[in-house]
Design an enzyme around this catalytic site. Structure first.
Site, mmCIF file in Angstrom:
data_model
loop_
_atom_site.group_PDB
_atom_site.id
_atom_site.type_symbol
_atom_site.label_atom_id
_atom_site.label_comp_id
_atom_site.label_asym_id
_atom_site.label_seq_id
_atom_site.Cartn_x
_atom_site.Cartn_y
_atom_site.Cartn_z
ATOM 1 N N ASP A 17 0.852 -1.197 0.000
ATOM 2 C CA ASP A 17 0.000 0.000 0.000
ATOM 3 C C ASP A 17 0.885 1.244 0.000
ATOM 4 O O ASP A 17 1.098 1.871 1.033
ATOM 5 C CB ASP A 17 -0.954 -0.040 1.207
ATOM 6 C CG ASP A 17 -1.956 -1.185 1.075
ATOM 7 O OD1 ASP A 17 -2.459 -1.405 -0.047
ATOM 8 O OD2 ASP A 17 -2.224 -1.870 2.077
ATOM 9 N N LYS A 38 0.746 -7.932 -2.870
ATOM 10 C CA LYS A 38 -0.587 -7.457 -3.258
ATOM 11 C C LYS A 38 -0.513 -6.022 -3.771
ATOM 12 O O LYS A 38 0.039 -5.140 -3.117
ATOM 13 C CB LYS A 38 -1.540 -7.510 -2.060
ATOM 14 C CG LYS A 38 -2.991 -7.256 -2.480
ATOM 15 C CD LYS A 38 -3.891 -7.072 -1.281
ATOM 16 C CE LYS A 38 -3.858 -5.632 -0.845
ATOM 17 N NZ LYS A 38 -5.155 -5.081 -0.457
ATOM 18 N N ASP A 65 -5.462 -6.692 -6.510
ATOM 19 C CA ASP A 65 -6.673 -6.541 -5.692
ATOM 20 C C ASP A 65 -7.468 -5.336 -6.185
ATOM 21 O O ASP A 65 -7.465 -4.285 -5.550
ATOM 22 C CB ASP A 65 -6.226 -6.372 -4.226
ATOM 23 C CG ASP A 65 -7.399 -6.244 -3.258
ATOM 24 O OD1 ASP A 65 -8.509 -6.674 -3.601
ATOM 25 O OD2 ASP A 65 -7.175 -5.721 -2.153
ATOM 26 N N LEU A 66 -8.140 -5.505 -7.325
ATOM 27 C CA LEU A 66 -8.908 -4.373 -7.878
ATOM 28 C C LEU A 66 -10.417 -4.588 -7.740
ATOM 29 O O LEU A 66 -11.197 -3.709 -8.092
ATOM 30 C CB LEU A 66 -8.529 -4.134 -9.352
ATOM 31 C CG LEU A 66 -7.060 -3.785 -9.626
ATOM 32 C CD1 LEU A 66 -6.829 -3.512 -11.113
ATOM 33 C CD2 LEU A 66 -6.600 -2.595 -8.801
ATOM 34 N N LYS A 67 -10.834 -5.749 -7.288
ATOM 35 C CA LYS A 67 -12.243 -6.030 -6.974
ATOM 36 C C LYS A 67 -13.205 -5.586 -8.069
ATOM 37 O O LYS A 67 -14.038 -4.687 -7.869
ATOM 38 C CB LYS A 67 -12.647 -5.354 -5.652
ATOM 39 C CG LYS A 67 -11.793 -5.732 -4.459
ATOM 40 C CD LYS A 67 -12.346 -5.107 -3.183
ATOM 41 C CE LYS A 67 -11.531 -5.426 -1.956
ATOM 42 N NZ LYS A 67 -10.202 -4.775 -1.914
ATOM 43 N N HIS A 69 -16.306 -5.137 -10.427
ATOM 44 C CA HIS A 69 -17.750 -5.225 -10.190
ATOM 45 C C HIS A 69 -18.438 -4.404 -11.273
ATOM 46 O O HIS A 69 -18.509 -3.180 -11.193
ATOM 47 C CB HIS A 69 -18.086 -4.657 -8.799
ATOM 48 C CG HIS A 69 -19.499 -4.907 -8.377
ATOM 49 N ND1 HIS A 69 -19.995 -4.517 -7.146
ATOM 50 C CD2 HIS A 69 -20.521 -5.520 -8.997
ATOM 51 C CE1 HIS A 69 -21.258 -4.879 -7.041
ATOM 52 N NE2 HIS A 69 -21.600 -5.484 -8.163
ATOM 53 N N ASP A 70 -18.944 -5.086 -12.305
ATOM 54 C CA ASP A 70 -19.568 -4.362 -13.420
ATOM 55 C C ASP A 70 -20.414 -5.372 -14.189
ATOM 56 O O ASP A 70 -20.611 -6.499 -13.719
ATOM 57 C CB ASP A 70 -18.457 -3.754 -14.305
ATOM 58 C CG ASP A 70 -18.898 -2.463 -14.988
ATOM 59 O OD1 ASP A 70 -19.998 -2.470 -15.598
ATOM 60 O OD2 ASP A 70 -18.161 -1.467 -14.916
ATOM 61 N N THR A 74 -17.971 -6.443 -19.341
ATOM 62 C CA THR A 74 -16.905 -5.516 -18.921
ATOM 63 C C THR A 74 -15.943 -6.202 -17.957
ATOM 64 O O THR A 74 -14.719 -6.062 -18.072
ATOM 65 C CB THR A 74 -17.548 -4.276 -18.250
ATOM 66 O OG1 THR A 74 -18.432 -3.694 -19.198
ATOM 67 C CG2 THR A 74 -16.510 -3.259 -17.829
ATOM 68 N N THR A 129 -15.382 -6.318 4.917
ATOM 69 C CA THR A 129 -15.398 -6.434 6.385
ATOM 70 C C THR A 129 -15.635 -5.083 7.055
ATOM 71 O O THR A 129 -15.821 -5.015 8.266
ATOM 72 C CB THR A 129 -14.092 -7.049 6.912
ATOM 73 O OG1 THR A 129 -13.010 -6.361 6.299
ATOM 74 C CG2 THR A 129 -14.006 -8.518 6.613
ATOM 75 N N ARG A 189 -2.581 -10.108 12.447
ATOM 76 C CA ARG A 189 -1.624 -9.312 13.223
ATOM 77 C C ARG A 189 -0.786 -10.213 14.109
ATOM 78 O O ARG A 189 -1.344 -10.922 14.952
ATOM 79 C CB ARG A 189 -2.367 -8.325 14.138
ATOM 80 C CG ARG A 189 -2.945 -7.121 13.435
ATOM 81 C CD ARG A 189 -1.829 -6.192 13.001
ATOM 82 N NE ARG A 189 -2.311 -5.083 12.211
ATOM 83 C CZ ARG A 189 -2.469 -5.087 10.887
ATOM 84 N NH1 ARG A 189 -2.180 -6.165 10.199
ATOM 85 N NH2 ARG A 189 -2.889 -4.017 10.245
ATOM 86 N N GLN A 198 -7.246 -2.415 12.279
ATOM 87 C CA GLN A 198 -7.862 -3.736 12.221
ATOM 88 C C GLN A 198 -8.445 -4.036 13.592
ATOM 89 O O GLN A 198 -7.813 -3.757 14.619
ATOM 90 C CB GLN A 198 -6.838 -4.814 11.844
ATOM 91 C CG GLN A 198 -6.187 -4.610 10.480
ATOM 92 C CD GLN A 198 -7.078 -5.043 9.329
ATOM 93 O OE1 GLN A 198 -8.256 -5.364 9.523
ATOM 94 N NE2 GLN A 198 -6.554 -5.029 8.120
ATOM 95 N N GLY A 218 0.114 -6.221 5.705
ATOM 96 C CA GLY A 218 0.733 -4.986 5.222
ATOM 97 C C GLY A 218 1.607 -4.356 6.274
ATOM 98 O O GLY A 218 2.786 -4.686 6.444
ATOM 99 N N ARG A 219 1.006 -3.444 7.057
ATOM 100 C CA ARG A 219 1.776 -2.574 7.949
ATOM 101 C C ARG A 219 2.664 -3.267 8.979
ATOM 102 O O ARG A 219 3.744 -2.742 9.274
ATOM 103 C CB ARG A 219 0.825 -1.567 8.614
ATOM 104 C CG ARG A 219 0.328 -0.538 7.605
ATOM 105 C CD ARG A 219 -0.911 0.159 8.063
ATOM 106 N NE ARG A 219 -2.047 -0.767 8.113
ATOM 107 C CZ ARG A 219 -3.264 -0.432 8.496
ATOM 108 N NH1 ARG A 219 -3.503 0.807 8.878
ATOM 109 N NH2 ARG A 219 -4.239 -1.325 8.492
HETATM 110 O O1 C5P Z 1 -1.693 -3.077 6.775
HETATM 111 P P1 C5P Z 1 -2.652 -4.213 6.891
HETATM 112 O O2 C5P Z 1 -2.005 -5.504 7.314
HETATM 113 O O3 C5P Z 1 -3.879 -3.891 7.695
HETATM 114 O O4 C5P Z 1 -3.093 -4.436 5.368
HETATM 115 C C1 C5P Z 1 -4.056 -5.346 5.013
HETATM 116 C C2 C5P Z 1 -4.354 -5.244 3.561
HETATM 117 O O5 C5P Z 1 -5.511 -6.031 3.300
HETATM 118 C C3 C5P Z 1 -4.669 -3.836 3.083
HETATM 119 O O6 C5P Z 1 -4.170 -3.720 1.756
HETATM 120 C C4 C5P Z 1 -6.175 -3.775 3.112
HETATM 121 O O7 C5P Z 1 -6.693 -2.922 2.132
HETATM 122 C C5 C5P Z 1 -6.554 -5.205 2.805
HETATM 123 N N1 C5P Z 1 -7.848 -5.622 3.361
HETATM 124 C C6 C5P Z 1 -8.171 -5.546 4.717
HETATM 125 N N2 C5P Z 1 -9.366 -5.993 5.167
HETATM 126 C C7 C5P Z 1 -10.235 -6.506 4.314
HETATM 127 C C8 C5P Z 1 -9.950 -6.599 2.963
HETATM 128 C C9 C5P Z 1 -8.716 -6.144 2.517
HETATM 129 O O8 C5P Z 1 -7.381 -5.071 5.504
HETATM 130 N N3 C5P Z 1 -11.355 -6.967 4.792
#
Ligand code: C5P
Length: 243
Positions: A17, A38, A65-67, A69-70, A74, A129, A189, A198, A218-219
């Site tokens: 991200d 991702k 991860d572009l999800k 929906h159309d 398309t 979520t 986590r 989260q 991610g983080r």
């Molecule tokens: O930084 P973190 O670990 O929270 O990143 C989680 C990744 O998963 C982010 O790119 C976030 O957009 C994605 N994500 C999420 N929860 C969801 C769906 C996707 O955190 N329910």
């Protein structure tokens, strides 16, 4: 690269991200043992769509991860592009319906075959979520648990390979869709990292024990003082569960 993280390397997806490709590239290069990354809307747009190709050139696999929906046509054409770019995993919204998902599956398969690429994994997003029962009721939908279940089953029937789901939903989805249906979990986590935004989380070990096929993190890695040390700690935790 050692053989030490064989299992973890196929399960850990690091979420890139970032708002520039340069920052993302630095991160990728600092994580030599990680092979799945991702790319979401932010980096995809910031890199003018080049992030997927660049990651492939660095020898990495990509969850795009572009999800989508159309309307079915398309989405099918977008899936062709994603498959042609060599994305290993990409996704659509299950609420786009059966026909949209069916066409997505067919076009992704066809395109991968045409270009002799590995068949991509096509996932569906059930219920974001960030939505709770109250939000769903406002838009005329049944509760989260029932919606997640219905959409996961519909996705499976349409030929989709799996879903993105919170770790709390793994049990329900496994019961409804079986063990071969892939489950990709964000909201993970390690116990040594902060929660950030989260809320309902499991540790990497707990999520893998509960049956997650892939973890999106991610983080806890990208904002760590040493991203590589953080990634390796998480990979070790995954290996321990599977040992
Ligand atoms: O930084 P973190 O670990 O929270 O990143 C989680 C990744 O998963 C982010 O790119 C976030 O957009 C994605 N994500 C999420 N929860 C969801 C769906 C996707 O955190 N329910």
């Amino acid at each position: 690269m050692g053989v030490k993280y064989n299992i973890a390397r196929e399960k850990l997806i690091v979420a890139l991200d970032f708002s520039t490709w340069e920052d993302a590239e630095k991160m990728v290069k600092s994580l030599p043992e990680v092979s799945l990354f991702k790319v979401g809307l932010e980096l995809y747009l910031a890199s003018s769509g080049l992030a997927v190709r660049r990651l492939r050139e660095l020898g990495k696999e990509v969850f795009l991860d572009l999800k989508f929906h159309d309307i079915p046509n398309t989405v099918a054409q977008a899936c062709r592009q994603a498959a042609r770019e060599g994305a290993f995993i990409f996704n659509v919204h299950a609420s786009g319906g059966r026909e949209m998902m069916r066409q997505a599956v067919l076009s992704a398969q066809e395109e991968a075959e045409k270009h002799e690429l590995k068949k991509p994994l096509l996932l569906a997003v059930t219920v974001l979520t960030s939505l709770d029962d109250q939000d769903l009721s406002e838009i005329g939908l049944v509760g989260t648990k029932e919606s997640v279940g219905r959409l996961a089953v519909l996705a499976k029937e349409a030929g989709i390979d799996g879903v993105v789901a919170s770790p709390q939903e793994i049990k329900l989805i496994r019961e409804l869709c079986g063990n071969d249906f892939k489950i990709v979990c964000p909201g993970v986590r390690p116990h040594w990292a902060g929660l950030g935004d989260q809320k309902r989380v499991l540790t990497p070990g707990e999520a893998v024990s509960a049956g997650a096929d892939f973890l999106v993190i991610g983080r806890p890695i990208t904002k760590a003082k040493s991203p590589n040390e953080a990634a390796l700690k998480i990979m070790e935790e995954i290996e321990e569960v599977k040992a």
